[in-house]
Design a protein around this motif. Structure first.
Motif, PDB file in Angstrom:
ATOM      1  N   LEU A 124     -13.440 -33.526  61.469  1.00 47.91           N
ATOM      2  CA  LEU A 124     -14.203 -34.763  61.638  1.00 47.91           C
ATOM      3  C   LEU A 124     -15.252 -34.900  60.533  1.00 47.91           C
ATOM      4  CD1 LEU A 124     -14.775 -34.810  65.520  1.00 47.91           C
ATOM      5  CD2 LEU A 124     -13.190 -36.219  64.188  1.00 47.91           C
ATOM      6  N   TRP A 125     -15.929 -33.780  60.230  1.00 48.39           N
ATOM      7  CA  TRP A 125     -16.925 -33.811  59.150  1.00 48.39           C
ATOM      8  C   TRP A 125     -16.267 -34.023  57.797  1.00 48.39           C
ATOM      9  CZ3 TRP A 125     -21.518 -35.119  60.011  1.00 48.39           C
ATOM     10  CH2 TRP A 125     -22.201 -34.722  61.159  1.00 48.39           C
ATOM     11  N   LEU A 126     -15.057 -33.514  57.648  1.00 51.43           N
ATOM     12  CA  LEU A 126     -14.302 -33.748  56.418  1.00 51.43           C
ATOM     13  C   LEU A 126     -13.991 -35.233  56.268  1.00 51.43           C
ATOM     14  CD1 LEU A 126     -12.917 -32.432  53.974  1.00 51.43           C
ATOM     15  CD2 LEU A 126     -10.864 -32.177  55.381  1.00 51.43           C
ATOM     16  N   GLY A 127     -13.699 -35.881  57.391  1.00 53.44           N
ATOM     17  CA  GLY A 127     -13.460 -37.320  57.367  1.00 53.44           C
ATOM     18  C   GLY A 127     -14.703 -38.093  56.958  1.00 53.44           C
ATOM     19  N   VAL A 128     -15.866 -37.670  57.472  1.00 52.67           N
ATOM     20  CA  VAL A 128     -17.127 -38.315  57.098  1.00 52.67           C
ATOM     21  C   VAL A 128     -17.388 -38.144  55.601  1.00 52.67           C
ATOM     22  CG1 VAL A 128     -19.627 -38.323  57.437  1.00 52.67           C
ATOM     23  CG2 VAL A 128     -18.113 -38.029  59.403  1.00 52.67           C
ATOM     24  N   TRP A 129     -17.167 -36.930  55.114  1.00 53.50           N
ATOM     25  CA  TRP A 129     -17.379 -36.646  53.682  1.00 53.50           C
ATOM     26  C   TRP A 129     -16.441 -37.493  52.818  1.00 53.50           C
ATOM     27  CZ3 TRP A 129     -14.083 -34.304  50.017  1.00 53.50           C
ATOM     28  CH2 TRP A 129     -14.682 -33.989  48.808  1.00 53.50           C
ATOM     29  N   SER A 130     -15.186 -37.649  53.250  1.00 55.09           N
ATOM     30  CA  SER A 130     -14.218 -38.454  52.502  1.00 55.09           C
ATOM     31  C   SER A 130     -14.666 -39.917  52.440  1.00 55.09           C
ATOM     32  CB  SER A 130     -12.838 -38.369  53.157  1.00 55.09           C
ATOM     33  OG  SER A 130     -12.364 -37.036  53.158  1.00 55.09           O
ATOM     34  N   TYR A 131     -15.218 -40.405  53.546  1.00 54.88           N
ATOM     35  CA  TYR A 131     -15.716 -41.787  53.562  1.00 54.88           C
ATOM     36  C   TYR A 131     -16.902 -41.942  52.610  1.00 54.88           C
ATOM     37  CZ  TYR A 131     -17.128 -46.358  55.294  1.00 54.88           C
ATOM     38  OH  TYR A 131     -17.451 -47.692  55.378  1.00 54.88           O
ATOM     39  N   ILE A 132     -17.753 -40.907  52.558  1.00 55.24           N
ATOM     40  CA  ILE A 132     -18.904 -40.947  51.646  1.00 55.24           C
ATOM     41  C   ILE A 132     -18.430 -41.020  50.201  1.00 55.24           C
ATOM     42  CG2 ILE A 132     -20.868 -39.609  50.772  1.00 55.24           C
ATOM     43  CD1 ILE A 132     -21.238 -38.534  53.604  1.00 55.24           C
TER      44      ILE A 132
END
Length: 218
Positions: A153-161
């Motif tokens: 989930l945090w990887l997804g947030v980082w990808s969006y950033i």
């Protein structure tokens, strides 16, 4: 009594680690984002080496206070606490969060390979420490799944950033949702796990009593 080992301390940082009052391991869970950012902090070449050395010394000292009895006594004003151990654990949590916050200023400079390596190592550490702590008992599949999903989930947030760095509102919303998901599931497990465990213990006790009564009747 007081007894702990390095894998107990490390395992306490992950999701789904229940902390009883008479715990023999510290309550230092502070989220998967911290588990990702602290190692990345020490990999960050833009942070001065002197700072990382000083931070590393403090970090090792705080961990040592949970492993070495004289240091543990020293951190509790030369006394052994009763009932609730590791009362100084909040200092380690503060240090971990501070290092993670320091790394958060360098989101744009995180290399993808480092992020994947850290996720892989941390999850492997979660599995190994859970296996060691279980000591031949049942390994919680639910805990493993939760500790696999959280970093993704945090990887997804980082990808969006990386795609939309200027969309601050959405980034803040996504990060808040992930934090709430972690907290809610961790809180639910802390309540659910001991309840089911006590229920199983009660059923075993009841079966033993029933067997003893039947033997007496015979």
């Amino acid at each position: 009594g007081w007894k702990t080992q390095i894998f107990d301390v490390y395992h306490s940082m992950f999701l789904f680690k229940r902390m009883p009052i008479d715990n023999y391991y510290p309550a230092i869970y502070c989220g998967w984002l911290t588990l990702l950012f602290v190692p990345l902090y020490f990999f960050n070449i833009e942070i001065k080496l002197k700072e990382k050395i000083c931070s590393g010394i403090f970090l090792l000292f705080m961990i040592a206070t949970m492993l070495i009895s004289p240091l543990y006594i020293f951190m509790h004003a030369f006394d052994a606490p009763d009932g609730y151990n590791f009362r100084h654990a909040f200092l380690l949590v503060f240090l971990l969060c501070a290092l993670a916050g320091r790394q958060a200023a360098y989101l744009d400079n995180i290399k993808k390979i480092y992020l994947f390596v850290v996720i892989g190592i941390q999850f492997l550490g979660c599995f190994v420490t859970q296996w060691i702590v279980a000591d031949g008992g049942e390994i919680s599949t639910l805990a493993l799944i939760a500790n696999m999903v959280a970093p993704l989930l945090w990887l997804g947030v980082w990808s969006y950033i990386q795609k939309k760095p200027d969309d601050k509102k959405t980034i803040a919303l996504l990060a808040t949702v992930v934090v709430l998901v972690e907290l809610c599931f961790n809180g639910w497990f802390c309540v659910y796990e001991p309840t089911t465990k006590l229920q199983k213990e009660y059923e075993c006790y009841k079966e033993g009593i029933v067997s003893a009564i039947e033997e007496l009747h015979q």
